[in-house]
Design a protein around this motif. Structure first.
Motif, PDB file in Angstrom:
ATOM      1  N   LEU A   1       0.803  -1.215   0.000  1.00  0.00           N
ATOM      2  CA  LEU A   1       0.000   0.000   0.000  1.00  0.00           C
ATOM      3  C   LEU A   1       0.836   1.266   0.000  1.00  0.00           C
ATOM      4  CD1 LEU A   1      -2.881  -0.896   2.452  1.00  0.00           C
ATOM      5  CD2 LEU A   1      -2.828  -0.989  -0.020  1.00  0.00           C
ATOM      6  N   MET A   2       2.162   1.141   0.166  1.00  0.00           N
ATOM      7  CA  MET A   2       3.007   2.323   0.209  1.00  0.00           C
ATOM      8  C   MET A   2       3.107   2.948  -1.176  1.00  0.00           C
ATOM      9  SD  MET A   2       3.873   2.756   3.304  1.00  0.00           S
ATOM     10  CE  MET A   2       4.027   1.865   4.859  1.00  0.00           C
ATOM     11  N   LEU A   3       2.958   4.254  -1.223  1.00  0.00           N
ATOM     12  CA  LEU A   3       3.068   4.962  -2.492  1.00  0.00           C
ATOM     13  C   LEU A   3       4.531   5.171  -2.845  1.00  0.00           C
ATOM     14  CD1 LEU A   3       0.259   7.584  -1.911  1.00  0.00           C
ATOM     15  CD2 LEU A   3       0.099   5.387  -3.087  1.00  0.00           C
ATOM     16  N   ASP A   4       4.763   5.599  -4.059  1.00  0.00           N
ATOM     17  CA  ASP A   4       6.137   5.830  -4.502  1.00  0.00           C
ATOM     18  C   ASP A   4       6.838   6.811  -3.581  1.00  0.00           C
ATOM     19  OD1 ASP A   4       5.679   4.149  -6.578  1.00  0.00           O
ATOM     20  OD2 ASP A   4       5.229   5.749  -8.029  1.00  0.00           O
ATOM     21  N   GLY A   5       8.026   6.471  -3.178  1.00  0.00           N
ATOM     22  CA  GLY A   5       8.804   7.362  -2.325  1.00  0.00           C
ATOM     23  C   GLY A   5       8.679   7.063  -0.857  1.00  0.00           C
ATOM     24  N   GLN A   6       7.686   6.256  -0.476  1.00  0.00           N
ATOM     25  CA  GLN A   6       7.535   5.938   0.938  1.00  0.00           C
ATOM     26  C   GLN A   6       8.526   4.858   1.339  1.00  0.00           C
ATOM     27  OE1 GLN A   6       3.037   5.481   0.839  1.00  0.00           O
ATOM     28  NE2 GLN A   6       3.333   6.470   2.808  1.00  0.00           N
ATOM     29  N   LYS A   7       8.789   4.801   2.628  1.00  0.00           N
ATOM     30  CA  LYS A   7       9.752   3.839   3.135  1.00  0.00           C
ATOM     31  C   LYS A   7       9.185   2.434   3.043  1.00  0.00           C
ATOM     32  CE  LYS A   7      11.910   7.034   6.406  1.00  0.00           C
ATOM     33  NZ  LYS A   7      12.226   7.279   7.834  1.00  0.00           N
ATOM     34  N   SER A   8      10.064   1.491   2.770  1.00  0.00           N
ATOM     35  CA  SER A   8       9.632   0.098   2.735  1.00  0.00           C
ATOM     36  C   SER A   8       9.554  -0.439   4.151  1.00  0.00           C
ATOM     37  CB  SER A   8      10.611  -0.737   1.906  1.00  0.00           C
ATOM     38  OG  SER A   8      11.896  -0.696   2.485  1.00  0.00           O
ATOM     39  N   ARG A   9       8.821  -1.549   4.296  1.00  0.00           N
ATOM     40  CA  ARG A   9       8.659  -2.154   5.613  1.00  0.00           C
ATOM     41  C   ARG A   9       9.414  -3.469   5.663  1.00  0.00           C
ATOM     42  NH1 ARG A   9       5.303  -6.530   5.575  1.00  0.00           N
ATOM     43  NH2 ARG A   9       3.863  -6.746   3.831  1.00  0.00           N
ATOM     44  N   PRO A  10       9.661  -4.004   6.832  1.00  0.00           N
ATOM     45  CA  PRO A  10      10.326  -5.297   6.932  1.00  0.00           C
ATOM     46  C   PRO A  10       9.493  -6.379   6.271  1.00  0.00           C
ATOM     47  CG  PRO A  10      10.294  -4.170   9.050  1.00  0.00           C
ATOM     48  CD  PRO A  10       9.417  -3.393   8.141  1.00  0.00           C
ATOM     49  N   ALA A  11      10.165  -7.447   5.889  1.00  0.00           N
ATOM     50  CA  ALA A  11       9.456  -8.577   5.286  1.00  0.00           C
ATOM     51  C   ALA A  11       8.430  -9.128   6.272  1.00  0.00           C
ATOM     52  CB  ALA A  11      10.459  -9.668   4.907  1.00  0.00           C
ATOM     53  N   LEU A  12       7.441  -9.770   5.711  1.00  0.00           N
ATOM     54  CA  LEU A  12       6.323 -10.285   6.496  1.00  0.00           C
ATOM     55  C   LEU A  12       6.805 -11.172   7.636  1.00  0.00           C
ATOM     56  CD1 LEU A  12       3.226 -10.691   6.706  1.00  0.00           C
ATOM     57  CD2 LEU A  12       3.532 -12.695   5.237  1.00  0.00           C
ATOM     58  N   ARG A  13       6.311 -10.897   8.822  1.00  0.00           N
ATOM     59  CA  ARG A  13       6.671 -11.705   9.974  1.00  0.00           C
ATOM     60  C   ARG A  13       5.589 -12.756  10.188  1.00  0.00           C
ATOM     61  NH1 ARG A  13       7.946  -7.156  14.372  1.00  0.00           N
ATOM     62  NH2 ARG A  13       6.093  -6.284  13.371  1.00  0.00           N
ATOM     63  N   LYS A  14       5.902 -13.983   9.814  1.00  0.00           N
ATOM     64  CA  LYS A  14       4.900 -15.046   9.845  1.00  0.00           C
ATOM     65  C   LYS A  14       4.403 -15.306  11.263  1.00  0.00           C
ATOM     66  CE  LYS A  14       6.771 -17.437   5.796  1.00  0.00           C
ATOM     67  NZ  LYS A  14       7.336 -18.710   5.293  1.00  0.00           N
ATOM     68  N   GLN A  15       5.298 -15.190  12.218  1.00  0.00           N
ATOM     69  CA  GLN A  15       4.907 -15.494  13.589  1.00  0.00           C
ATOM     70  C   GLN A  15       3.831 -14.529  14.076  1.00  0.00           C
ATOM     71  OE1 GLN A  15       8.197 -15.609  16.301  1.00  0.00           O
ATOM     72  NE2 GLN A  15       6.976 -16.400  18.002  1.00  0.00           N
ATOM     73  N   THR A  16       4.012 -13.247  13.774  1.00  0.00           N
ATOM     74  CA  THR A  16       3.015 -12.256  14.177  1.00  0.00           C
ATOM     75  C   THR A  16       1.697 -12.493  13.464  1.00  0.00           C
ATOM     76  OG1 THR A  16       4.745 -10.626  14.557  1.00  0.00           O
ATOM     77  CG2 THR A  16       2.504  -9.797  14.296  1.00  0.00           C
ATOM     78  N   LEU A  17       1.775 -12.808  12.176  1.00  0.00           N
ATOM     79  CA  LEU A  17       0.563 -13.055  11.402  1.00  0.00           C
ATOM     80  C   LEU A  17      -0.197 -14.258  11.940  1.00  0.00           C
ATOM     81  CD1 LEU A  17      -1.250 -12.487   8.940  1.00  0.00           C
ATOM     82  CD2 LEU A  17       0.250 -13.981   7.615  1.00  0.00           C
ATOM     83  N   MET A  18       0.504 -15.358  12.160  1.00  0.00           N
ATOM     84  CA  MET A  18      -0.171 -16.557  12.651  1.00  0.00           C
ATOM     85  C   MET A  18      -0.734 -16.342  14.050  1.00  0.00           C
ATOM     86  SD  MET A  18      -0.117 -18.377  10.087  1.00  0.00           S
ATOM     87  CE  MET A  18      -0.980 -19.744  10.862  1.00  0.00           C
ATOM     88  N   GLY A  19      -0.017 -15.560  14.851  1.00  0.00           N
ATOM     89  CA  GLY A  19      -0.557 -15.230  16.172  1.00  0.00           C
ATOM     90  C   GLY A  19      -1.848 -14.445  16.065  1.00  0.00           C
ATOM     91  N   SER A  20      -1.885 -13.489  15.132  1.00  0.00           N
ATOM     92  CA  SER A  20      -3.109 -12.712  14.918  1.00  0.00           C
ATOM     93  C   SER A  20      -4.258 -13.608  14.482  1.00  0.00           C
ATOM     94  CB  SER A  20      -2.866 -11.633  13.854  1.00  0.00           C
ATOM     95  OG  SER A  20      -1.844 -10.746  14.234  1.00  0.00           O
ATOM     96  N   VAL A  21      -3.965 -14.532  13.574  1.00  0.00           N
ATOM     97  CA  VAL A  21      -5.010 -15.410  13.052  1.00  0.00           C
ATOM     98  C   VAL A  21      -5.564 -16.315  14.143  1.00  0.00           C
ATOM     99  CG1 VAL A  21      -5.467 -17.321  11.466  1.00  0.00           C
ATOM    100  CG2 VAL A  21      -4.127 -15.362  10.701  1.00  0.00           C
ATOM    101  N   MET A  22      -4.694 -16.994  14.853  1.00  0.00           N
ATOM    102  CA  MET A  22      -5.145 -17.956  15.858  1.00  0.00           C
ATOM    103  C   MET A  22      -5.909 -17.264  16.981  1.00  0.00           C
ATOM    104  SD  MET A  22      -4.234 -20.669  14.436  1.00  0.00           S
ATOM    105  CE  MET A  22      -4.744 -21.793  15.737  1.00  0.00           C
ATOM    106  N   LEU A  23      -5.383 -16.146  17.457  1.00  0.00           N
ATOM    107  CA  LEU A  23      -6.065 -15.432  18.536  1.00  0.00           C
ATOM    108  C   LEU A  23      -7.391 -14.844  18.061  1.00  0.00           C
ATOM    109  CD1 LEU A  23      -3.046 -13.617  20.239  1.00  0.00           C
ATOM    110  CD2 LEU A  23      -4.397 -15.510  21.167  1.00  0.00           C
ATOM    111  N   SER A  24      -7.437 -14.357  16.831  1.00  0.00           N
ATOM    112  CA  SER A  24      -8.678 -13.778  16.304  1.00  0.00           C
ATOM    113  C   SER A  24      -9.749 -14.849  16.134  1.00  0.00           C
ATOM    114  CB  SER A  24      -8.413 -13.080  14.968  1.00  0.00           C
ATOM    115  OG  SER A  24      -7.530 -11.997  15.123  1.00  0.00           O
ATOM    116  N   LEU A  25      -9.369 -16.002  15.581  1.00  0.00           N
ATOM    117  CA  LEU A  25     -10.339 -17.087  15.416  1.00  0.00           C
ATOM    118  C   LEU A  25     -10.857 -17.560  16.771  1.00  0.00           C
ATOM    119  CD1 LEU A  25      -8.665 -19.203  12.572  1.00  0.00           C
ATOM    120  CD2 LEU A  25     -10.665 -17.715  12.384  1.00  0.00           C
ATOM    121  N   PHE A  26      -9.960 -17.625  17.741  1.00  0.00           N
ATOM    122  CA  PHE A  26     -10.391 -18.025  19.088  1.00  0.00           C
ATOM    123  C   PHE A  26     -11.347 -16.991  19.674  1.00  0.00           C
ATOM    124  CE2 PHE A  26      -9.768 -17.660  23.701  1.00  0.00           C
ATOM    125  CZ  PHE A  26     -10.200 -18.920  24.102  1.00  0.00           C
TER     126      PHE A  26
END
Length: 521
Positions: free
Chosen positions: A211-236
């Motif tokens: 979603l970053m427009l041209d010229g904006q700073k890039s973000r770190p690569a996807l952190r799978k652990q954080t994503l999976m934590g979000s998914v599991m906790l949200s489903l629960f």
């Protein structure tokens, strides 16, 4: 300047974002002014069973149906206002994907497994309603790094609690909308797409945010652990209220509605019996069926057994066994030389017999074949009482514009609950089909007797009442509450055995159809 990052945003996108921000509340405001303009929420069955695409396409703008959903729409407005402007370009496509997955899930977990694997059957996978932009917002947060979006655009000093904030947003929206299936699909969709995007960029240590427009700073690569934590906790979290209710929720057993007449019962259970080649097996089957209903007899509920065969030894055996009970056994010995002996005539005579009771005639008649006992004892009978409660409430409510004249808790010709005013019509239909010189065209397809009754209750027969909105107003159960124990002792020696057909807990064959109201089992 963007209010989120200090970088310029396309003017057209920002304008679209500002307009879209009010979309979740706009339909409710329009419906308040003109109710006829409201859009319905989405359920998978609308397209699967009615080919209705309108809710599928426009459910994000559907009218809030309750105060809690209105609160959800207000929260969605706040989230839209704080999300990046380009989020509006993703939310509607995400909704289409979510709705498609809901339809696939609803079909698989209802119609596909309802008979093959009944333990996997899930009523709400097909019937849960959903609307608004809550589900695509949740999918968007998980797809594009919800923790980073929250840290940047909501509260910069969450101090590492961004994960909890994402879970809280998912849970709150799901609880307010009461749509765990929809939000569960949205969570899984967002996470799956995010993981797929991450796998495509595994060789790159740092990748630009989608979603970053041209010229904006890039973000770190996807952190799978954080994503999976979000998914599991949200489903629960979204399933927690429903899980707690199933574990701790208790309610008083339903009461059978009172009969409108002091001289007659509300419900007569009419057992139809026909001879089987194996008398011993037929006797055991009939006794099992009668015993399943016997404990629930009262002045409000009567039980009768009827046969049109004078050579039915199993029927006589059962009558001798239950001679000290309140079961009314009747053998109809009338001859009908102008009619074909069979199921049509059997039903016509059974309906005639019960309708001739006059002052003692029940308000409702539940038709049951002698090899369909009630499932689950008291639990199964409570479901019957729930169905009767819906039928009686509709019958006595003067505000109802459409009348429900039947229920269906079994399959075939069993479990059909018929209002007594339909008996003359059904007698006429059955006699017409049974006549040797029938008025029915020889080229017409003859429907089985049970299908004739079903069509009448559904309003599909021209002689039977039909609601203004279409259909006959049939009340069904989501699962069968009658067992079929006579498949291996058929009354027809030319009919194939089917011992595993139509058992307790199977999906009701009418489940999902628009003409029916469902009592969830």
């Amino acid at each position: 300047m963007s209010r989120f990052g200090g970088h310029k945003t396309s003017g057209s996108i920002q304008w679209l974002h500002d307009i879209t921000t009010v979309f979740p509340l706009l339909p409710s405001l329009i419906a308040y002014v003109g109710p006829s303009w409201s859009l319905p929420p989405f359920t998978p069955r609308q397209f699967i069973y009615s080919n209705d695409l309108i809710p599928f396409l426009f459910a994000p703008w559907s009218t809030a149906a309750s105060f809690s959903t209105l609160l959800s729409r207000g929260f969605q407005v706040f989230l839209f206002w704080r999300l990046p402007e380009v989020s509006v370009l993703y939310c509607y496509p995400l909704w289409i994907l979510i709705a498609l997955l809901r339809m696939i899930t609803g079909y698989v977990l209802s119609r596909s497994v309802g008979w093959a694997y009944p333990s996997l059957f899930r009523h709400w996978a097909l019937y849960e309603t959903s609307g608004g932009f809550g589900p695509p917002i949740v999918a968007y947060l998980l797809l594009f790094g919800g923790t980073e979006i929250l840290k940047k655009n909501f509260v910069p000093n969450l101090k590492g609690r961004e994960l909890q904030a994402v879970v809280g947003i998912c849970a709150l929206l799901s609880w307010l909308d009461d749509a765990p299936w929809t939000y569960g699909v949205a969570i899984i969709l967002g996470a799956t797409c995010a993981l797929g995007h991450g796998l495509l960029n595994t060789s790159i240590k740092r990748t630009a945010h989608p979603l970053m427009l041209d010229g904006q700073k890039s973000r770190p690569a996807l952190r799978k652990q954080t994503l999976m934590g979000s998914v599991m906790l949200s489903l629960f979290a979204i399933s927690l209220p429903h899980g707690l209710y199933r574990l701790t929720g208790t309610s008083a057993p339903p009461e059978m509605p009172p009969s409108p007449s002091h001289n007659s019962p509300l419900l007569e259970i009419l057992i139809l019996s026909h001879p089987r080649p194996n008398v011993t097996a037929a006797t055991a089957i009939m006794k099992t069926t009668l015993n399943s209903y016997l404990p629930f007899l009262s002045p409000n509920v009567a039980l009768s057994a009827f046969t049109h065969s004078t050579d039915h030894q199993a029927f006589m055996n059962a009558r001798d066994t239950f001679k000290n009970t309140n079961i009314d056994f009747f053998v109809d010995s009338d001859s009908h030389p102008d009619a074909i002996s069979g199921q049509y005539l059997h039903l016509a005579e059974a309906f005639r017999w019960t309708s001739e009771k006059q002052a003692s005639q029940a308000e409702w008649i539940m038709l049951v074949e002698d090899d369909f006992p009630l499932c689950g004892g008291e639990a199964g009978w409570n479901v019957v009482k729930n169905v009767m409660g819906v039928l009686e409430h509709n019958r006595v409510d003067s505000k109802q514009t459409s009348r429900k004249l039947g229920g269906f808790v079994g399959t075939g010709g069993s479990g059909l609950i018929i209002h007594h005013t339909l008996l003359p019509i059904l007698i006429l239909l059955m006699n017409t089909h049974a006549e040797i010189s029938s008025k029915i065209s020889p080229n017409a397809t003859r429907r089985p007797a049970d299908l004739v009754i079903q069509d009448c209750l559904l309003g599909a027969d021209p002689l039977c009442p039909r609601q203004e909105s279409g259909g006959g107003g049939l009340v069904i159960t989501s699962r069968l509450i009658m067992d079929h124990i006579g498949g291996m002792a058929t009354t027809n020696k030319y009919k194939a055995y089917n011992e595993d057909k139509w058992r307790c807990g199977w999906r009701h064959p009418f489940h999902g159809r628009p003409e029916v109201e469902v009592v969830v089992v």
